[in-house]
Design a protein around this motif. Structure first.
Motif, mmCIF file in Angstrom:
data_model
loop_
_atom_site.group_PDB
_atom_site.id
_atom_site.type_symbol
_atom_site.label_atom_id
_atom_site.label_comp_id
_atom_site.label_asym_id
_atom_site.label_seq_id
_atom_site.Cartn_x
_atom_site.Cartn_y
_atom_site.Cartn_z
ATOM 1 N N ASN A 15 38.046 -8.202 -30.364
ATOM 2 C CA ASN A 15 38.389 -8.154 -31.792
ATOM 3 C C ASN A 15 38.956 -9.480 -32.284
ATOM 4 O O ASN A 15 38.583 -9.959 -33.348
ATOM 5 C CB ASN A 15 39.372 -7.027 -32.134
ATOM 6 N N VAL A 17 41.798 -10.148 -33.542
ATOM 7 C CA VAL A 17 42.498 -9.793 -34.776
ATOM 8 C C VAL A 17 41.533 -9.320 -35.862
ATOM 9 O O VAL A 17 41.430 -8.121 -36.117
ATOM 10 C CB VAL A 17 43.390 -10.947 -35.291
ATOM 11 N N CYS A 18 40.813 -10.246 -36.523
ATOM 12 C CA CYS A 18 40.008 -9.856 -37.689
ATOM 13 C C CYS A 18 38.557 -9.527 -37.344
ATOM 14 O O CYS A 18 37.820 -9.052 -38.196
ATOM 15 C CB CYS A 18 40.037 -10.955 -38.744
ATOM 16 N N MET A 227 43.898 -15.551 -38.517
ATOM 17 C CA MET A 227 44.160 -14.414 -37.622
ATOM 18 C C MET A 227 45.007 -13.368 -38.343
ATOM 19 O O MET A 227 46.167 -13.117 -38.025
ATOM 20 C CB MET A 227 44.826 -14.909 -36.331
ATOM 21 N N GLN A 228 44.398 -12.762 -39.335
ATOM 22 C CA GLN A 228 45.002 -11.682 -40.109
ATOM 23 C C GLN A 228 43.983 -10.551 -40.239
ATOM 24 O O GLN A 228 42.807 -10.806 -40.489
ATOM 25 C CB GLN A 228 45.414 -12.177 -41.494
ATOM 26 N N ASP A 229 44.453 -9.341 -40.079
ATOM 27 C CA ASP A 229 43.572 -8.172 -40.123
ATOM 28 C C ASP A 229 44.153 -7.161 -41.093
ATOM 29 O O ASP A 229 45.259 -6.652 -40.875
ATOM 30 C CB ASP A 229 43.457 -7.570 -38.721
ATOM 31 N N GLU A 233 44.260 -3.462 -37.734
ATOM 32 C CA GLU A 233 45.596 -3.678 -37.171
ATOM 33 C C GLU A 233 46.680 -2.803 -37.807
ATOM 34 O O GLU A 233 47.529 -2.261 -37.085
ATOM 35 C CB GLU A 233 45.970 -5.155 -37.286
ATOM 36 N N ARG A 247 55.394 -9.895 -33.165
ATOM 37 C CA ARG A 247 54.674 -10.977 -33.835
ATOM 38 C C ARG A 247 55.641 -12.046 -34.343
ATOM 39 O O ARG A 247 55.395 -13.249 -34.195
ATOM 40 C CB ARG A 247 53.828 -10.440 -34.989
ATOM 41 N N GLY A 259 48.108 -11.119 -32.294
ATOM 42 C CA GLY A 259 47.448 -9.865 -32.649
ATOM 43 C C GLY A 259 47.336 -8.926 -31.474
ATOM 44 O O GLY A 259 47.869 -9.176 -30.380
ATOM 45 N N SER A 261 45.195 -7.031 -28.596
ATOM 46 C CA SER A 261 44.022 -7.254 -27.750
ATOM 47 C C SER A 261 43.229 -5.961 -27.651
ATOM 48 O O SER A 261 43.727 -4.954 -27.142
ATOM 49 C CB SER A 261 44.450 -7.711 -26.351
#
Length: 315
Positions: A15, A17-18, A227-229, A233, A247, A259, A261
């Motif tokens: 994944n 993260v996004c 790296m933002q979801d 998430e 975080r 993020g 895993s």
């Protein structure tokens, strides 16, 4: 052609993260090993499993390693071949680090080698995905593809299957912490929304594009802010102890981005070097200990090699 071979296949972070179900990368450690031996008796057999605390089936039809190898032999018209398998689990099951993928890939690479390399690694990928389907109900490739091919991988399409290896900054290190809690992949997938708002989809597309661009450009700042979801998430974070505090601590310790895993509960962070990655894992483990949660930690560069043969011999 060899009669016996031992193969290591690496853990993976999926994944990223996004990139739900479409991005993943391999790490140097942990990983699993398979020892495979040709025999005169046709068929595939699991002779021994270590490191699983008795959790994995010895029945060849229900173990991801042997079941995928059976499909490979059937595809090649080599069901006359006899293969005995020892699986040595060296990574935690249910960690979000592609445990089943590592085992399956090690088995397929070993079998392919014993048969004289009839298929390329990319041609082995559909058989590895069959193993994932058996393990967690969905034949996604974001763990098995990097475990098989090494490096950072994009699954551009599943139908038809289209896999792209991506470049990445050579100095990039990964810090991984596996909290001692259980998050079954099947259960984690049930939390995911089936419909999303268009504005959230646009945000996610921008982050995926930004992350891939950052990899190509060696731009770690772009990687970090991408790296933002906003889709997956938020639902899965509730399964991980004090996720948002973890975080904060990782970023304060120098992480580029942070993020979950795979489906968790493992978390990961990118760092500019090994020293920073170690500092991140130490800080996260300290916090989990304060919550009375045990954990395991791993620090590794991105593994560009993928599986490796540890031993092969004529017997």
């Amino acid at each position: 052609m060899f009669d016996s071979i031992r193969v290591f296949a690496p853990a993976t972070v999926a994944n990223v993260v996004c990139g739900f179900d479409i991005l993943g990368f391999a790490v140097d450690a942990p990983g699993d090993e398979v020892l495979m031996t040709r025999t005169d008796t046709p068929g595939v057999r699991i002779r021994r499993i270590t490191g699983d605390n008795g959790r994995l089936p010895l029945d060849a039809a229900h173990n991801t390693v042997s079941a995928s190898v059976q499909q490979l032999l059937r595809h090649l018209g080599r069901e006359d071949v006899g293969l005995d398998i020892e699986l040595h689990k060296q990574m935690p099951i249910g960690s979000g680090l592609g445990s089943s993928a590592a085992s399956t890939v090690a088995g397929l690479v070993a079998a392919n080698a014993l048969l004289g390399q009839p298929l390329t690694p990319l041609q082995l990928l559909p058989f590895a995905m069959l193993g994932e389907e058996l393990a967690c109900g969905t034949g996604h490739a974001d763990n098995v593809a990097p475990a098989l091919l090494g490096g950072f991988v994009l699954i551009r399409s599943y139908e038809p299957l289209d896999v792209v290896r991506l470049p990445f900054p050579p100095e990039l290190y990964c810090a991984i912490v596996f909290p001692d809690v259980e998050v079954p992949t099947r259960d984690a997938r049930q939390l995911i929304r089936r419909t999303v708002l268009l504005k959230d989809a646009v945000t996610q597309w921008g982050n995926v594009a930004g992350l891939v661009s950052g990899l190509f450009l060696n731009d770690t700042a772009l990687i970090g802010r991408s790296m933002q979801d906003v889709l997956v998430e938020p639902a899965r974070a509730i399964l991980i102890p004090d996720f948002y505090r973890l975080r904060e601590l990782a970023m304060a310790a120098g992480a580029i981005g942070f993020g979950i895993s795979g489906s968790g509960p493992s978390v990961f962070a990118f760092a500019h070097d090994a020293a920073t990655a170690h500092a991140i894992t130490e800080r996260l483990q300290q916090h989990l200990t304060s919550l009375q949660v045990g954990s395991q930690a791993y620090v590794s560069p991105i593994n560009a090699q993928g599986p490796k043969v540890l031993r092969h011999e004529l017997v």
